[in-house]
Design a protein around this motif. Structure first.
Motif, mmCIF file in Angstrom:
data_model
loop_
_atom_site.group_PDB
_atom_site.id
_atom_site.type_symbol
_atom_site.label_atom_id
_atom_site.label_comp_id
_atom_site.label_asym_id
_atom_site.label_seq_id
_atom_site.Cartn_x
_atom_site.Cartn_y
_atom_site.Cartn_z
ATOM 1 N N TYR A 98 0.847 -1.190 0.000
ATOM 2 C CA TYR A 98 0.000 0.000 0.000
ATOM 3 C C TYR A 98 0.880 1.236 0.000
ATOM 4 O O TYR A 98 1.846 1.312 0.772
ATOM 5 N N LYS A 99 0.554 2.182 -0.859
ATOM 6 C CA LYS A 99 1.366 3.386 -0.967
ATOM 7 C C LYS A 99 0.478 4.556 -1.343
ATOM 8 O O LYS A 99 -0.376 4.445 -2.217
ATOM 9 N N CYS A 100 0.691 5.686 -0.691
ATOM 10 C CA CYS A 100 -0.025 6.913 -1.016
ATOM 11 C C CYS A 100 0.924 7.915 -1.648
ATOM 12 O O CYS A 100 2.103 7.986 -1.279
ATOM 13 N N GLY A 101 0.400 8.674 -2.575
ATOM 14 C CA GLY A 101 1.187 9.732 -3.202
ATOM 15 C C GLY A 101 1.061 11.023 -2.411
ATOM 16 O O GLY A 101 0.333 11.101 -1.421
ATOM 17 N N GLY A 102 1.751 12.016 -2.847
ATOM 18 C CA GLY A 102 1.684 13.323 -2.206
ATOM 19 C C GLY A 102 0.473 14.110 -2.661
ATOM 20 O O GLY A 102 -0.267 13.695 -3.562
ATOM 21 N N ASN A 103 0.253 15.250 -2.041
ATOM 22 C CA ASN A 103 -0.862 16.122 -2.394
ATOM 23 C C ASN A 103 -0.808 16.464 -3.891
ATOM 24 O O ASN A 103 0.215 16.881 -4.400
ATOM 25 N N HIS A 104 -1.921 16.222 -4.576
ATOM 26 C CA HIS A 104 -2.111 16.514 -5.997
ATOM 27 C C HIS A 104 -1.264 15.639 -6.921
ATOM 28 O O HIS A 104 -1.078 15.970 -8.087
ATOM 29 N N GLN A 105 -0.759 14.517 -6.451
ATOM 30 C CA GLN A 105 -0.034 13.579 -7.322
ATOM 31 C C GLN A 105 -1.058 12.814 -8.135
ATOM 32 O O GLN A 105 -1.905 12.111 -7.568
ATOM 33 N N LYS A 106 -1.015 12.928 -9.459
ATOM 34 C CA LYS A 106 -2.088 12.392 -10.301
ATOM 35 C C LYS A 106 -2.039 10.882 -10.501
ATOM 36 O O LYS A 106 -3.034 10.279 -10.881
ATOM 37 N N GLU A 107 -0.893 10.250 -10.304
ATOM 38 C CA GLU A 107 -0.838 8.795 -10.427
ATOM 39 C C GLU A 107 0.035 8.226 -9.321
ATOM 40 O O GLU A 107 1.026 8.828 -8.919
ATOM 41 N N VAL A 108 -0.382 7.041 -8.827
ATOM 42 C CA VAL A 108 0.348 6.387 -7.746
ATOM 43 C C VAL A 108 0.472 4.911 -8.064
ATOM 44 O O VAL A 108 -0.523 4.234 -8.317
ATOM 45 N N TRP A 109 1.708 4.427 -8.053
ATOM 46 C CA TRP A 109 1.997 2.996 -8.177
ATOM 47 C C TRP A 109 2.263 2.459 -6.785
ATOM 48 O O TRP A 109 2.909 3.111 -5.968
ATOM 49 N N SER A 110 1.782 1.260 -6.510
ATOM 50 C CA SER A 110 2.130 0.622 -5.247
ATOM 51 C C SER A 110 3.619 0.280 -5.278
ATOM 52 O O SER A 110 4.287 0.449 -6.299
ATOM 53 N N SER A 111 4.122 -0.220 -4.190
ATOM 54 C CA SER A 111 5.548 -0.547 -4.099
ATOM 55 C C SER A 111 5.906 -1.874 -4.756
ATOM 56 O O SER A 111 7.071 -2.177 -4.943
ATOM 57 N N GLY A 112 4.917 -2.680 -5.080
ATOM 58 C CA GLY A 112 5.149 -3.996 -5.677
ATOM 59 C C GLY A 112 5.049 -5.067 -4.610
ATOM 60 O O GLY A 112 5.684 -4.968 -3.563
ATOM 61 N N ALA A 113 4.221 -6.064 -4.846
ATOM 62 C CA ALA A 113 3.994 -7.123 -3.858
ATOM 63 C C ALA A 113 4.422 -8.471 -4.426
ATOM 64 O O ALA A 113 4.154 -8.777 -5.593
ATOM 65 N N ASN A 114 5.061 -9.265 -3.610
ATOM 66 C CA ASN A 114 5.475 -10.625 -4.004
ATOM 67 C C ASN A 114 4.291 -11.573 -3.823
ATOM 68 O O ASN A 114 4.287 -12.423 -2.945
ATOM 69 N N THR A 115 3.280 -11.401 -4.670
ATOM 70 C CA THR A 115 2.019 -12.125 -4.489
ATOM 71 C C THR A 115 1.573 -12.859 -5.750
ATOM 72 O O THR A 115 0.390 -13.153 -5.900
ATOM 73 N N LEU A 116 2.476 -13.158 -6.659
ATOM 74 C CA LEU A 116 2.072 -13.820 -7.904
ATOM 75 C C LEU A 116 1.504 -15.213 -7.668
ATOM 76 O O LEU A 116 0.767 -15.731 -8.500
ATOM 77 N N SER A 117 1.786 -15.813 -6.519
ATOM 78 C CA SER A 117 1.312 -17.170 -6.242
ATOM 79 C C SER A 117 -0.044 -17.201 -5.533
ATOM 80 O O SER A 117 -0.554 -18.278 -5.238
ATOM 81 N N VAL A 118 -0.637 -16.050 -5.260
ATOM 82 C CA VAL A 118 -1.941 -15.990 -4.589
ATOM 83 C C VAL A 118 -2.902 -15.107 -5.382
ATOM 84 O O VAL A 118 -2.490 -14.379 -6.275
ATOM 85 N N CYS A 119 -4.177 -15.164 -5.032
ATOM 86 C CA CYS A 119 -5.187 -14.334 -5.685
ATOM 87 C C CYS A 119 -5.087 -12.903 -5.160
ATOM 88 O O CYS A 119 -4.938 -12.684 -3.955
ATOM 89 N N THR A 120 -5.173 -11.943 -6.069
ATOM 90 C CA THR A 120 -5.010 -10.534 -5.698
ATOM 91 C C THR A 120 -6.029 -9.644 -6.396
ATOM 92 O O THR A 120 -6.600 -10.001 -7.423
ATOM 93 N N LYS A 121 -6.212 -8.464 -5.815
ATOM 94 C CA LYS A 121 -6.981 -7.369 -6.404
ATOM 95 C C LYS A 121 -6.143 -6.111 -6.237
ATOM 96 O O LYS A 121 -5.391 -5.983 -5.278
ATOM 97 N N ALA A 122 -6.301 -5.186 -7.147
ATOM 98 C CA ALA A 122 -5.712 -3.864 -6.954
ATOM 99 C C ALA A 122 -6.752 -3.018 -6.238
ATOM 100 O O ALA A 122 -7.951 -3.076 -6.547
ATOM 101 N N TYR A 123 -6.304 -2.249 -5.277
ATOM 102 C CA TYR A 123 -7.179 -1.385 -4.492
ATOM 103 C C TYR A 123 -6.692 0.045 -4.684
ATOM 104 O O TYR A 123 -5.495 0.325 -4.590
ATOM 105 N N GLY A 124 -7.619 0.948 -4.968
ATOM 106 C CA GLY A 124 -7.279 2.356 -5.121
ATOM 107 C C GLY A 124 -8.187 3.211 -4.274
ATOM 108 O O GLY A 124 -9.357 2.880 -4.064
#
Length: 141
Positions: A98-124
């Motif tokens: 989970y990662k938050c951007g700064g004030n008025h940052q128009k796009e935010v990428w998470s830090s990257g999760a080592n979760t390819l072996s499990v079921c995942t969803k992206a949350y925004g």
């Protein structure tokens, strides 16, 4: 007669193309931590009332899952006060990344999760002075 019809059809195609270009959000989706990512699943949308204010996507690449939140230009142009966006990768155990951007940052990428072996969803999430919204993509296994 054929030239006049072809000209009218060509003009209509240009108008429709221009309208479609205005209606859809434009963004680069360039991950600063992994140069080769591929979107997995459908895009989810954060809404305020009936208006779409941000997009949420999930990507895979560099042996990780990534969440991406993009704040639409219409929201950015109409909200001069404080607002910020966040992105995270969600598993059945909770948020793995989970990662938050700064004030008025128009796009935010998470830090990257080592979760390819499990079921995942992206949350925004998008928060502003008078409200908040969130969305999650479909689950990918």
């Amino acid at each position: 007669m054929f030239v006049k019809i072809a000209s009218s059809v060509g003009t209509a195609a240009l108008v429709v193309g221009a309208l479609l270009g205005i209606a859809s959000p434009a963004n680069a989706e360039t991950n600063p931590n992994c140069s080769q990512v591929t979107q997995i699943g459908e895009t989810a949308y954060i809404k305020s009332g009936g208006t779409t204010v941000a997009s949420v996507k999930q990507f895979k690449g560099c042996n990780k899952n990534w969440a991406y939140t993009y704040v639409w230009e219409g929201f950015r142009n109409s909200h001069s006060g404080t607002w910020w966006a966040c992105s995270g990768v969600s598993t059945s155990s909770g948020l793995a990344d989970y990662k938050c951007g700064g004030n008025h940052q128009k796009e935010v990428w998470s830090s990257g999760a080592n979760t390819l072996s499990v079921c995942t969803k992206a949350y925004g999430q998008l928060e502003w002075s008078s409200g908040e919204g969130y969305a999650a993509t479909d689950q990918r296994c």
